[in-house]
Enzyme design. Structure first.
Site, PDB file in Angstrom:
ATOM      1  NE  ARG A  55      27.394  44.506 -14.395  1.00 43.42           N
ATOM      2  CZ  ARG A  55      28.232  43.715 -15.061  1.00 43.42           C
ATOM      3  NH1 ARG A  55      29.248  43.187 -14.452  1.00 43.42           N
ATOM      4  NH2 ARG A  55      28.064  43.466 -16.343  1.00 43.42           N
ATOM      5  CB  THR A  56      20.416  44.233 -13.523  1.00 41.52           C
ATOM      6  OG1 THR A  56      21.312  45.288 -13.862  1.00 41.52           O
ATOM      7  CG2 THR A  56      19.143  44.808 -12.946  1.00 41.52           C
ATOM      8  CE  LYS A  84       4.798  29.673 -29.123  1.00 38.35           C
ATOM      9  NZ  LYS A  84       4.032  29.084 -28.012  1.00 38.35           N
ATOM     10  NE  ARG A 105      18.791  45.276 -17.931  1.00 38.16           N
ATOM     11  CZ  ARG A 105      20.071  45.450 -17.622  1.00 38.16           C
ATOM     12  NH1 ARG A 105      21.014  44.865 -18.327  1.00 38.16           N
ATOM     13  NH2 ARG A 105      20.404  46.220 -16.605  1.00 38.16           N
ATOM     14  CG  HIS A 133      19.755  50.587 -14.989  1.00 33.45           C
ATOM     15  ND1 HIS A 133      19.033  49.788 -14.137  1.00 33.45           N
ATOM     16  CD2 HIS A 133      20.860  49.861 -15.348  1.00 33.45           C
ATOM     17  CE1 HIS A 133      19.674  48.641 -13.976  1.00 33.45           C
ATOM     18  NE2 HIS A 133      20.777  48.650 -14.700  1.00 33.45           N
TER      19      HIS A 133
END
Ligand code: CP
Length: 306
Positions: A55-56, A84, A105, A133
């Site tokens: 969704r986000t 890396k 995120r 959030h």
């Protein structure tokens, strides 16, 4: 005051909410009438998603493209130089040279502040571990406001993992600014709301109760559920112990309930039969994500629909 960086729901004052909601309604009108606008046609949005998201991620992509912006993105660490050993700060510093705003995120609590500090362009926290959030809290409060016409004088039930649900944390922080509201947290004893959150809510005059039994549902106006956050359990046996125990069915919903929300994804916390009820608002809530994120991208880039 306009925002330039959004790392925590603590930044979302009532005037900021009102401004974003007003713009989100205009964005919704644009989506329904013409589909897109060129408001951000000269802008490039960087999406750095190091944890899974549907969704986000997609609603930010949709929002950026409906505003005419371009997108560069990292999705998962597997194909990037994080593999890396590159640090989050270095990566964000570099990405901020490629775009005009970063949405990230990130897997660990506190990563959003580190990333925001490293970014030379506006920054949005799209979820940092089990912490916060904030854009979800905008989607949630907008949905309550649109569906019930107010954010004051409401009784909320939150379940079932308030300890680890970043969506519940951010939503409670925003709601705690409004008058005459109560929070009832329902969870297993091991997953009770964090003390910092309960204390903050009580200090702001919120009526807070806690219970371990779904049968103890009081008389909520809004039931806000979120799945047990499986990926954040240090002890998997605890997740297995409770995964099927907390599940809302139509029979358990008190008559007082006017709206049921869930940031989704739904796993076991809401029975499918609940979807048929008009008060089941979680799919409408997910759709609001596009309008809210359009408004937020525009605001952080200093643009607005007249
Ligand atoms: N509500 C929410 O954050 O969903 P995603 O994890 O799918 O983005």
């Amino acid at each position: 005051m306009p925002l330039e960086r959004l790392t925590s729901a603590r930044q979302l004052s009532i005037p900021v909410l009102n401004e974003i909601f007003s713009q989100a309604r205009k964005m919704r009108d644009i989506c329904k009438s013409q589909g897109r606008t060129n408001l951000l046609a000269d802008k490039m949005i960087g999406l750095v998603f190091l944890e899974p998201s549907s969704r986000t991620l997609l609603s930010f992509q949709s929002a950026a493209q409906r505003l005419g912006a371009g997108i560069v993105f990292i999705q998962g660490v597997g194909s990037t130089s994080f593999e890396k050993g590159e640090s989050l700060s270095d990566a964000i510093r570099v990405v901020s040279g490629y775009c005009d705003l970063i949405v990230a995120r990130l897997p660990k609590s506190g990563d959003a502040q580190i990333a925001s500090d490293a970014s030379s362009v506006p920054f949005i926290n799209a979820g940092d571990g089990g912490n916060e959030h904030p854009t979800q809290s905008l989607v949630d409060t907008f949905t309550v406001s649109e569906e019930l016409g107010t954010l004051s004088n409401l009784q909320y039930t939150f379940g079932f993992d308030p300890l680890q649900s970043r969506s519940i944390h951010s939503l409670c922080l925003v709601l705690s600014q409004f008058d005459n509201i109560g929070f009832d947290f329902i969870s297993p004893p091991e997953l009770r709301a964090p003390s910092w959150l309960v204390e903050q809510c009580k200090n702001r005059g919120i009526r807070v109760t806690e219970s371990a039994r779904l049968a103890d549902l009081k008389n909520p106006d809004v039931i806000y559920l979120n799945r047990l956050q499986e990926e954040r359990f240090p002890d998997r046996s605890l997740f297995e112990k409770y995964r099927y125990e907390y599940r809302l069915t139509p029979e358990q919903i008190p008559a007082s309930t006017r709206l049921i929300l869930d940031p989704l994804p739904r796993v076991d916390e809401i029975a499918l039969e609940v979807d048929q009820l008009p008060i089941a608002g979680y799919f409408r809530q997910a759709q609001n994500g596009v309008y809210i994120r359009m408004a937020l991208l525009a605001m952080l880039l200093g643009r607005a629909i007249a």
